[in-house]
Design a protein around this motif. Sequence first.
Motif, short mmCIF file in Angstrom:
data_model
loop_
_atom_site.label_atom_id
_atom_site.label_comp_id
_atom_site.label_asym_id
_atom_site.label_seq_id
_atom_site.Cartn_x
_atom_site.Cartn_y
_atom_site.Cartn_z
N CYS A 61 -5.03 5.15 -2.20
CA CYS A 61 -6.03 4.18 -2.66
C CYS A 61 -6.90 4.76 -3.77
CB CYS A 61 -6.90 3.72 -1.50
SG CYS A 61 -5.94 2.99 -0.16
N GLN A 62 -6.87 4.09 -4.91
CA GLN A 62 -7.68 4.48 -6.07
C GLN A 62 -8.22 3.20 -6.69
OE1 GLN A 62 -5.28 6.79 -8.73
NE2 GLN A 62 -4.96 8.42 -7.26
N LEU A 63 -9.38 2.77 -6.19
CA LEU A 63 -9.96 1.53 -6.70
C LEU A 63 -10.66 1.79 -8.03
CD1 LEU A 63 -11.25 0.05 -3.38
CD2 LEU A 63 -9.48 -0.91 -4.82
N CYS B 142 -6.89 -1.77 -7.14
CA CYS B 142 -6.32 -0.49 -6.71
C CYS B 142 -5.22 -0.15 -7.70
CB CYS B 142 -5.75 -0.57 -5.29
SG CYS B 142 -4.95 0.97 -4.80
N ARG C 123 -3.13 -4.21 -5.99
CA ARG C 123 -3.84 -5.33 -5.38
C ARG C 123 -5.33 -5.28 -5.68
NH1 ARG C 123 -2.65 -5.04 0.77
NH2 ARG C 123 -2.90 -2.84 0.31
N ILE D 196 -6.54 -6.92 -0.73
CA ILE D 196 -6.46 -5.87 0.29
C ILE D 196 -7.19 -6.32 1.55
CG2 ILE D 196 -7.21 -3.52 0.89
CD1 ILE D 196 -6.82 -2.86 -2.16
N CYS E 150 0.84 -1.20 0.00
CA CYS E 150 0.00 0.00 0.00
C CYS E 150 0.88 1.25 0.00
CB CYS E 150 -0.90 0.00 1.24
SG CYS E 150 -1.97 1.46 1.32
N SER F 286 -0.70 4.30 0.28
CA SER F 286 -1.63 5.27 0.88
C SER F 286 -2.23 6.24 -0.12
CB SER F 286 -0.94 6.03 2.01
OG SER F 286 -0.55 5.12 3.02
N ARG G 128 -9.36 -5.92 -4.57
CA ARG G 128 -10.12 -5.68 -3.34
C ARG G 128 -9.97 -6.86 -2.39
NH1 ARG G 128 -14.39 -1.73 -3.34
NH2 ARG G 128 -14.62 -0.81 -5.37
N SER H 66 -3.12 2.16 -7.51
CA SER H 66 -1.92 2.66 -6.84
C SER H 66 -0.98 1.54 -6.42
CB SER H 66 -2.30 3.50 -5.63
OG SER H 66 -2.99 4.65 -6.03
N CYS H 67 -1.54 0.48 -5.79
CA CYS H 67 -0.67 -0.60 -5.29
C CYS H 67 -0.77 -1.87 -6.12
CB CYS H 67 -0.97 -0.91 -3.82
SG CYS H 67 -2.51 -1.80 -3.51
#
Length: 66
Positions: A13-15, A20, A25, A30, A9, A11, A27, A22-23
């Motif tokens: 978060c843009q699902l 996401c 992963r 996560i 992560c 920090s 849902r 950003s990272c």
Amino acid sequence: MAKDIENPCVSLCQLNSELCVSCGRTREEIRKWRGMKRPEKMATVQRAAARVKALLKKSAKRGCGA
């Protein structure tokens, strides 16, 4: 080697649907992170990194007018 696997992560978060952006992963990944064993976390981090790389490549192509 460290015993714990660092959470990917960042920090920001843009699902986007189930992922996401950003990272990298899902849902589900996560949600399950805290309960995962070390090998599961390692595999998740690898998959997430590959997804982020693919997203960056895709956005770079769009930025070039492709």
